[in-house]
Design an enzyme around this catalytic site. Sequence first.
Site, mmCIF file in Angstrom:
data_model
loop_
_atom_site.group_PDB
_atom_site.id
_atom_site.type_symbol
_atom_site.label_atom_id
_atom_site.label_comp_id
_atom_site.label_asym_id
_atom_site.label_seq_id
_atom_site.Cartn_x
_atom_site.Cartn_y
_atom_site.Cartn_z
ATOM 1 N N ASN A 42 0.829 -1.209 0.000
ATOM 2 C CA ASN A 42 0.000 0.000 0.000
ATOM 3 C C ASN A 42 0.862 1.257 0.000
ATOM 4 O O ASN A 42 0.563 2.226 -0.701
ATOM 5 C CB ASN A 42 -0.955 0.004 1.196
ATOM 6 N N ASN A 93 -6.323 5.042 7.909
ATOM 7 C CA ASN A 93 -5.920 3.632 7.865
ATOM 8 C C ASN A 93 -6.647 2.948 6.720
ATOM 9 O O ASN A 93 -7.706 3.391 6.288
ATOM 10 C CB ASN A 93 -6.308 2.955 9.191
ATOM 11 N N HIS A 118 -8.229 -0.875 5.729
ATOM 12 C CA HIS A 118 -8.574 -2.174 6.316
ATOM 13 C C HIS A 118 -9.161 -3.070 5.233
ATOM 14 O O HIS A 118 -9.998 -2.623 4.449
ATOM 15 C CB HIS A 118 -9.575 -1.985 7.461
HETATM 16 C C1 GRF Z 1 -3.378 -4.692 3.910
HETATM 17 O O1 GRF Z 1 -4.267 -5.731 3.613
HETATM 18 C C2 GRF Z 1 -4.059 -3.646 4.742
HETATM 19 O O2 GRF Z 1 -5.411 -3.487 4.438
HETATM 20 C C3 GRF Z 1 -3.893 -4.181 6.130
HETATM 21 O O3 GRF Z 1 -2.623 -4.761 6.147
HETATM 22 C C4 GRF Z 1 -2.258 -5.142 4.821
HETATM 23 C C5 GRF Z 1 -0.974 -4.457 4.502
HETATM 24 O O4 GRF Z 1 -0.450 -4.871 3.259
HETATM 25 N N1 GRF Z 1 -4.105 -3.154 7.114
HETATM 26 P P1 GRF Z 1 0.807 -4.121 2.672
HETATM 27 O O5 GRF Z 1 1.900 -4.173 3.730
HETATM 28 O O6 GRF Z 1 0.414 -2.724 2.318
HETATM 29 O O7 GRF Z 1 1.204 -4.922 1.454
#
Ligand code: GRF
Length: 223
Positions: A15, A108, A110
């Site tokens: 992300n 955040n 989720h």
């Molecule tokens: C994602 O699924 C996010 O929604 C959750 O943790 C995961 C993080 O994935 N909070 P990344 O580290 O961004 O690949």
Amino acid sequence: MTIALGVLLSGSGSNFQAIADRVLAGELDADICLVVSNKPDAYGLERARSMGIPTACISHRDFPERETFDQELVRTLREAGVQWVALAGFMRILTPAFLTPFAGRVVNIHPALLPACPGIHAQAQQAEYGVRLAGCTVHFVDEKMDHGPIIIQAAVPAFATDNADSLGARILELEHRIYPQALQWIASNRVRLQGRQVIIDGAARSAASAWWTNPPLEPPFTT
Ligand code: GRF
């Protein structure tokens, strides 16, 4: 306006990467001042380093209490000039020691359609429960886990053959789309809070009659 953004992560950081890519492309008006992980081996830190973005590692294990860990996070982020904070797979609960100094400026992502399936096993819970519509949520952070006002949600279909990984991957693709969008709404000063409702100035309104089923309806139930 360009937002001075800090990103907190604990793992892969895909992300974070999606956000940073949009910044690089000139599509998101953010300056990523600092990426902080509580885990030294988080791959997200490596991603940041390879993009020339400053990083810090603050291990929660070095702090006996959540509050002192949070205070150190605040100190570090402030020193880097951070004004807005994006949690991107950050696996620690934040206390008022963090949330008060950054009040209303922490978001955040989720991997579920909140308020369904809060917590750390959202993808597995959705797959095991057999939901037909799964998804993801970008929301403001408050003191309760996965609870604050919702900025944007995206829905994806879930199938009986899904497991946590297959469903999680489908959700993650959408996470990478909605998180930069939500941040750009913030950067362009279009996001306002009215109690729990988040108003996005100028955003198109999905048709009140819009809906989606999974599986699709079949004739004659299509009309
Ligand atoms: C994602 O699924 C996010 O929604 C959750 O943790 C995961 C993080 O994935 N909070 P990344 O580290 O961004 O690949």
